[in-house]
Design a protein around this motif. Structure first.
Motif, PDB file in Angstrom:
ATOM      1  N   LEU A   1       0.837  -1.204   0.000  1.00  0.00           N
ATOM      2  CA  LEU A   1       0.000   0.000   0.000  1.00  0.00           C
ATOM      3  C   LEU A   1       0.871   1.252   0.000  1.00  0.00           C
ATOM      4  O   LEU A   1       0.588   2.228  -0.715  1.00  0.00           O
ATOM      5  CB  LEU A   1      -0.913  -0.010   1.222  1.00  0.00           C
ATOM      6  N   LEU A   2       1.933   1.230   0.789  1.00  0.00           N
ATOM      7  CA  LEU A   2       2.850   2.369   0.827  1.00  0.00           C
ATOM      8  C   LEU A   2       3.505   2.581  -0.536  1.00  0.00           C
ATOM      9  O   LEU A   2       3.699   3.722  -0.971  1.00  0.00           O
ATOM     10  CB  LEU A   2       3.915   2.140   1.899  1.00  0.00           C
ATOM     11  N   ALA A   3       3.811   1.488  -1.227  1.00  0.00           N
ATOM     12  CA  ALA A   3       4.417   1.593  -2.557  1.00  0.00           C
ATOM     13  C   ALA A   3       3.469   2.234  -3.558  1.00  0.00           C
ATOM     14  O   ALA A   3       3.918   2.833  -4.542  1.00  0.00           O
ATOM     15  CB  ALA A   3       4.837   0.208  -3.046  1.00  0.00           C
ATOM     16  N   SER A   4       2.162   2.122  -3.329  1.00  0.00           N
ATOM     17  CA  SER A   4       1.207   2.764  -4.234  1.00  0.00           C
ATOM     18  C   SER A   4       0.961   4.218  -3.867  1.00  0.00           C
ATOM     19  O   SER A   4       0.613   5.027  -4.735  1.00  0.00           O
ATOM     20  CB  SER A   4      -0.124   2.005  -4.201  1.00  0.00           C
ATOM     21  N   LEU A   5       1.124   4.561  -2.596  1.00  0.00           N
ATOM     22  CA  LEU A   5       0.756   5.895  -2.122  1.00  0.00           C
ATOM     23  C   LEU A   5       1.913   6.895  -2.190  1.00  0.00           C
ATOM     24  O   LEU A   5       1.701   8.075  -2.516  1.00  0.00           O
ATOM     25  CB  LEU A   5       0.242   5.797  -0.689  1.00  0.00           C
ATOM     26  N   LEU A   6       3.121   6.464  -1.910  1.00  0.00           N
ATOM     27  CA  LEU A   6       4.255   7.394  -1.918  1.00  0.00           C
ATOM     28  C   LEU A   6       4.479   8.052  -3.280  1.00  0.00           C
ATOM     29  O   LEU A   6       4.767   9.254  -3.341  1.00  0.00           O
ATOM     30  CB  LEU A   6       5.528   6.671  -1.456  1.00  0.00           C
ATOM     31  N   PRO A   7       4.378   7.320  -4.404  1.00  0.00           N
ATOM     32  CA  PRO A   7       4.522   8.008  -5.698  1.00  0.00           C
ATOM     33  C   PRO A   7       3.471   9.089  -5.905  1.00  0.00           C
ATOM     34  O   PRO A   7       3.761  10.137  -6.492  1.00  0.00           O
ATOM     35  CB  PRO A   7       4.364   6.871  -6.715  1.00  0.00           C
ATOM     36  N   MET A   8       2.233   8.860  -5.412  1.00  0.00           N
ATOM     37  CA  MET A   8       1.195   9.886  -5.538  1.00  0.00           C
ATOM     38  C   MET A   8       1.585  11.132  -4.745  1.00  0.00           C
ATOM     39  O   MET A   8       1.437  12.261  -5.210  1.00  0.00           O
ATOM     40  CB  MET A   8      -0.136   9.345  -5.007  1.00  0.00           C
ATOM     41  N   PHE A   9       2.077  10.905  -3.548  1.00  0.00           N
ATOM     42  CA  PHE A   9       2.504  12.004  -2.682  1.00  0.00           C
ATOM     43  C   PHE A   9       3.652  12.781  -3.337  1.00  0.00           C
ATOM     44  O   PHE A   9       3.714  14.014  -3.253  1.00  0.00           O
ATOM     45  CB  PHE A   9       2.938  11.419  -1.338  1.00  0.00           C
ATOM     46  N   LEU A  10       4.535  12.057  -3.996  1.00  0.00           N
ATOM     47  CA  LEU A  10       5.682  12.680  -4.659  1.00  0.00           C
ATOM     48  C   LEU A  10       5.258  13.471  -5.893  1.00  0.00           C
ATOM     49  O   LEU A  10       5.762  14.574  -6.157  1.00  0.00           O
ATOM     50  CB  LEU A  10       6.683  11.584  -5.045  1.00  0.00           C
ATOM     51  N   LEU A  11       4.309  12.939  -6.655  1.00  0.00           N
ATOM     52  CA  LEU A  11       3.895  13.576  -7.907  1.00  0.00           C
ATOM     53  C   LEU A  11       2.930  14.732  -7.698  1.00  0.00           C
ATOM     54  O   LEU A  11       2.829  15.618  -8.559  1.00  0.00           O
ATOM     55  CB  LEU A  11       3.227  12.530  -8.808  1.00  0.00           C
ATOM     56  N   ALA A  12       2.207  14.733  -6.577  1.00  0.00           N
ATOM     57  CA  ALA A  12       1.114  15.680  -6.388  1.00  0.00           C
ATOM     58  C   ALA A  12       1.491  17.138  -6.624  1.00  0.00           C
ATOM     59  O   ALA A  12       0.789  17.846  -7.367  1.00  0.00           O
ATOM     60  CB  ALA A  12       0.503  15.497  -4.999  1.00  0.00           C
ATOM     61  N   PRO A  13       2.568  17.679  -6.031  1.00  0.00           N
ATOM     62  CA  PRO A  13       2.861  19.108  -6.248  1.00  0.00           C
ATOM     63  C   PRO A  13       3.125  19.453  -7.711  1.00  0.00           C
ATOM     64  O   PRO A  13       2.875  20.581  -8.140  1.00  0.00           O
ATOM     65  CB  PRO A  13       4.115  19.351  -5.400  1.00  0.00           C
ATOM     66  N   PHE A  14       3.606  18.477  -8.482  1.00  0.00           N
ATOM     67  CA  PHE A  14       3.918  18.724  -9.888  1.00  0.00           C
ATOM     68  C   PHE A  14       2.667  18.632 -10.758  1.00  0.00           C
ATOM     69  O   PHE A  14       2.559  19.329 -11.768  1.00  0.00           O
ATOM     70  CB  PHE A  14       4.971  17.723 -10.367  1.00  0.00           C
ATOM     71  N   LEU A  15       1.728  17.761 -10.382  1.00  0.00           N
ATOM     72  CA  LEU A  15       0.528  17.566 -11.194  1.00  0.00           C
ATOM     73  C   LEU A  15      -0.586  18.529 -10.839  1.00  0.00           C
ATOM     74  O   LEU A  15      -1.498  18.743 -11.643  1.00  0.00           O
ATOM     75  CB  LEU A  15       0.035  16.123 -11.049  1.00  0.00           C
ATOM     76  N   GLN A  16      -0.556  19.109  -9.641  1.00  0.00           N
ATOM     77  CA  GLN A  16      -1.647  19.985  -9.232  1.00  0.00           C
ATOM     78  C   GLN A  16      -1.638  21.328  -9.961  1.00  0.00           C
ATOM     79  O   GLN A  16      -2.597  22.086  -9.853  1.00  0.00           O
ATOM     80  CB  GLN A  16      -1.598  20.194  -7.710  1.00  0.00           C
ATOM     81  N   ARG A  17      -0.589  21.622 -10.702  1.00  0.00           N
ATOM     82  CA  ARG A  17      -0.550  22.881 -11.472  1.00  0.00           C
ATOM     83  C   ARG A  17      -0.890  22.661 -12.939  1.00  0.00           C
ATOM     84  O   ARG A  17      -0.941  23.608 -13.718  1.00  0.00           O
ATOM     85  CB  ARG A  17       0.855  23.478 -11.374  1.00  0.00           C
ATOM     86  N   THR A  18      -1.105  21.400 -13.328  1.00  0.00           N
ATOM     87  CA  THR A  18      -1.250  21.093 -14.751  1.00  0.00           C
ATOM     88  C   THR A  18      -2.459  21.768 -15.380  1.00  0.00           C
ATOM     89  O   THR A  18      -2.454  22.084 -16.576  1.00  0.00           O
ATOM     90  CB  THR A  18      -1.368  19.579 -14.961  1.00  0.00           C
ATOM     91  N   ALA A  19      -3.529  21.975 -14.602  1.00  0.00           N
ATOM     92  CA  ALA A  19      -4.771  22.492 -15.178  1.00  0.00           C
ATOM     93  C   ALA A  19      -4.654  23.928 -15.644  1.00  0.00           C
ATOM     94  O   ALA A  19      -5.462  24.375 -16.467  1.00  0.00           O
ATOM     95  CB  ALA A  19      -5.902  22.371 -14.152  1.00  0.00           C
ATOM     96  N   VAL A  20      -3.662  24.692 -15.148  1.00  0.00           N
ATOM     97  CA  VAL A  20      -3.643  26.130 -15.430  1.00  0.00           C
ATOM     98  C   VAL A  20      -2.308  26.639 -15.962  1.00  0.00           C
ATOM     99  O   VAL A  20      -2.266  27.704 -16.591  1.00  0.00           O
ATOM    100  CB  VAL A  20      -4.009  26.930 -14.160  1.00  0.00           C
ATOM    101  N   VAL A  21      -1.227  25.915 -15.714  1.00  0.00           N
ATOM    102  CA  VAL A  21       0.104  26.400 -16.096  1.00  0.00           C
ATOM    103  C   VAL A  21       0.458  25.862 -17.469  1.00  0.00           C
ATOM    104  O   VAL A  21       0.223  24.687 -17.757  1.00  0.00           O
ATOM    105  CB  VAL A  21       1.156  25.990 -15.047  1.00  0.00           C
ATOM    106  N   GLY A  22       1.069  26.701 -18.302  1.00  0.00           N
ATOM    107  CA  GLY A  22       1.415  26.313 -19.663  1.00  0.00           C
ATOM    108  C   GLY A  22       2.337  25.111 -19.721  1.00  0.00           C
ATOM    109  O   GLY A  22       1.882  23.970 -19.791  1.00  0.00           O
ATOM    110  N   PRO A  23       3.648  25.309 -19.684  1.00  0.00           N
ATOM    111  CA  PRO A  23       4.577  24.174 -19.733  1.00  0.00           C
ATOM    112  C   PRO A  23       4.688  23.499 -18.355  1.00  0.00           C
ATOM    113  O   PRO A  23       5.687  23.625 -17.656  1.00  0.00           O
ATOM    114  CB  PRO A  23       5.896  24.823 -20.159  1.00  0.00           C
ATOM    115  N   TRP A  24       3.654  22.767 -17.973  1.00  0.00           N
ATOM    116  CA  TRP A  24       3.563  22.205 -16.622  1.00  0.00           C
ATOM    117  C   TRP A  24       4.629  21.154 -16.351  1.00  0.00           C
ATOM    118  O   TRP A  24       4.891  20.816 -15.194  1.00  0.00           O
ATOM    119  CB  TRP A  24       2.170  21.589 -16.409  1.00  0.00           C
ATOM    120  N   TRP A  25       5.228  20.608 -17.382  1.00  0.00           N
ATOM    121  CA  TRP A  25       6.231  19.554 -17.196  1.00  0.00           C
ATOM    122  C   TRP A  25       7.612  20.119 -16.891  1.00  0.00           C
ATOM    123  O   TRP A  25       8.530  19.380 -16.591  1.00  0.00           O
ATOM    124  CB  TRP A  25       6.301  18.678 -18.445  1.00  0.00           C
ATOM    125  N   ARG A  26       7.743  21.455 -16.968  1.00  0.00           N
ATOM    126  CA  ARG A  26       9.062  22.069 -16.734  1.00  0.00           C
ATOM    127  C   ARG A  26       9.045  22.861 -15.430  1.00  0.00           C
ATOM    128  O   ARG A  26       8.037  23.448 -15.040  1.00  0.00           O
ATOM    129  CB  ARG A  26       9.430  22.999 -17.886  1.00  0.00           C
TER     130      ARG A  26
END
Length: 545
Positions: free
Chosen positions: A135-160
């Motif tokens: 369960l931890l192996a499934s949740l930690l990647p989400m926790f790690l990715l969250a700050p980067f993905l939460q801006r995707t809806a509004v920021v232009g080059p969200w991957w940079r």
């Protein structure tokens, strides 16, 4: 500050309505084990997608059904997110046309689904094997990715570039809110779950407002030319490989029950002969215990001389039925050799084998069972055998095989999700969900539970046998001397029982991050073993229908 104008009120209502509806449906169905998921329905990316995919990976029964619902989920999530973003857009900041935002968010919903899908699948796998580190192996990647993905809806080059400090802070708060809301949604009396889910939806609306503002009004982006988000996504792929190693280096992680029992002779006041059943991926070199009354269970059976054969980690992958047959033979042989009644001491897989043996085979000479780190409430999801095209979780099984195939490129070949032991958990899930932690007439039973066990299954009643809760990780003993003393006390006939205050708290805090259990009554593969479903009754050990 959020001013309560019409747009703000619309945002809060829009964010509160879906969790409220989901909570009403779950409470009406008495689906108590899934109530903690409702607050995540409108959470900020990626947790909303994580919520959707866990339901989908559990509750589909064919490829066409999965693809239909996947397209519907992605499209509706993209449209819904567009509405939230429009309502959360700060006054005074120029907003792109709604049509542009819609195209962007539907496209990004597809991208985020691809990024989140492996971890949602791993979450479902965790509900099959009931291991906290999965369960931890499934949740930690989400926790790690969250700050980067939460801006995707509004920021232009969200991957940079790196997310701003404010965005990271809101992401952390988002995780805390969802964790606490999930705990409260499960903990409160039945229909009070609905207002808790509504309040969590309002909190989600506020977090959408703050996250959109933080993304749009961020100061200069650091590392603006570096594709940080793809690099973080690749880093997240390493998490499942690192967590088992981290579990091993935790203090006590290397202390197994066989080392406690085999290290010295049992006191003379212990009346039984003892068989020790080690856990999954264990090995045995044929070493003879210091006490002739003690034997290691062998996953390869007995040799011509009646002694347990050495075995390797691969041998522990055999089916539970096969292990039960080997245990039955070893119990009879040890009883004939010593003339004593038999005590079984099992850890993890070994505990499950011993408990299944007591349920499925005559056991007149066995009077004691001690379980260490049992797999509580295993088999909460299902996927059919490889090659099957229909059945609940058919796509989940396909994805798990693909994930294991990729992992094997780095770790070497393995059996993957179709090994016989895992299939035993899947095929006999109603028994393990309802009866593993139940009394057996004529047999004294106790379970030693490390703290991490609390996160391995949804909260609720899980046992009707005495338990001894202690700090530690699955399969590890943090306090060897304490365990040794209590084990001997139990073997000589003393009752032992201890609970810790943090155990139910950990259960509740993990409620929102479990995959929803597959209803026993829904799966035709389980119809031959009709059992009451703890996911709906909130109880274990109820008699079968």
């Amino acid at each position: 500050m959020l001013t309560l104008d019409r747009r703000s009120v619309g945002l809060l209502v829009m964010a509160a309505l879906p969790p409220t509806i989901e909570a009403i449906v779950l409470v009406s169905m008495n689906f108590v084990a899934a109530e903690g998921l409702a607050p995540q329905n409108t959470s900020v990316w990626p947790y909303d997608t994580y919520h959707d995919l866990r339901w989908l990976f559990v509750y589909h029964d064919s490829w066409p059904a999965f693809l239909f619902w996947l397209c519907l989920v992605v499209l509706s999530r993209g449209v819904y997110t567009t509405g939230l973003v429009v309502l959360a857009w700060p006054v005074g900041v120029r907003r792109p046309p709604v049509r542009w935002l819609l195209r962007r968010n539907v496209g990004l919903a597809m991208v985020i689904t691809v990024l989140v899908a492996p971890w949602a699948v791993v979450s479902v796998a965790a509900s099959v094997v009931a291991l906290s580190w999965v369960l931890l192996a499934s949740l930690l990647p989400m926790f790690l990715l969250a700050p980067f993905l939460q801006r995707t809806a509004v920021v232009g080059p969200w991957w940079r570039g790196l997310p701003s400090t404010a965005l990271v802070g809101w992401s952390l708060l988002n995780f805390v809110v969802l964790t606490v809301a999930g705990a409260l949604a499960w903990s409160v009396p039945r229909w009070w779950t609905v207002p808790v889910a509504t309040a969590a939806g309002v909190a989600n609306g506020l977090l959408w407002n703050r996250t959109v503002r933080a993304a749009l009004l961020a100061p200069r982006v650091r590392w603006a030319r570096v594709p940080v988000t793809p690099l973080v996504a690749l880093l997240a792929l390493a998490v499942p490989l690192l967590i088992p190693w981290l579990v091993e280096v935790v203090p006590g992680g290397q202390q197994r029950i066989e080392s406690v029992v085999l290290g010295r002779p049992l006191p003379p006041e212990v009346p039984q002969a003892v068989i020790i059943l080690a856990g999954y991926a264990s090995d045995y070199g044929g070493e003879q215990p210091s006490d002739p009354r003690v034997e290691m269970f062998s996953y390869r059976g007995l040799g011509p001389d009646g002694k347990p054969l050495p075995y390797g980690a691969q041998d522990t992958t055999i089916s539970v039925t096969e292990s039960v047959g080997l245990l039955e033979e070893q119990v009879d042989r040890l009883h004939r050799r010593t003339g004593r009644r038999i005590a079984l001491i099992g850890e993890s897989e070994g505990a499950l084998v011993a408990r299944t043996y007591l349920a499925r085979r005559p056991h007149p000479v066995v009077d004691t069972l001690v379980m260490f780190s049992p797999l509580i409430n295993a088999g909460r999801a299902y996927y059919p055998p490889a090659g099957e095209r229909h059945g609940y979780g058919v796509v989940t099984g396909f994805q798990l095989r693909a994930i294991f195939g990729l992992v094997s490129l780095a770790t070497g070949p393995g059996d993957g999700p179709d090994q016989p032991f895992i299939r035993s958990l899947l095929d006999d899930a109603p028994f393990y969900r309802n009866h593993l932690m139940c009394p057996v007439p004529g047999v004294r039973i106790v379970a030693f539970l490390p703290t991490t066990t609390a996160a391995e299954a949804p909260p609720g009643e899980y046992t009707r046998i005495p338990v001894f809760q202690l700090p530690g990780v699955h399969g590890g003993l943090l306090n060897r001397s304490l365990v040794q003393d209590r084990l001997v006390n139990f073997l000589v006939g003393e009752p032992i029982h201890r609970t810790r205050r943090e155990y139910p708290l950990v259960q509740q805090l993990g409620a929102g991050w479990q995959a929803p259990p597959l209803a026993i009554s829904a799966n035709p593969a389980w119809w031959g073993n009709r059992e009451p479903d703890p996911a709906f009754t909130g109880k274990v050990c109820l008699p079968g229908r």
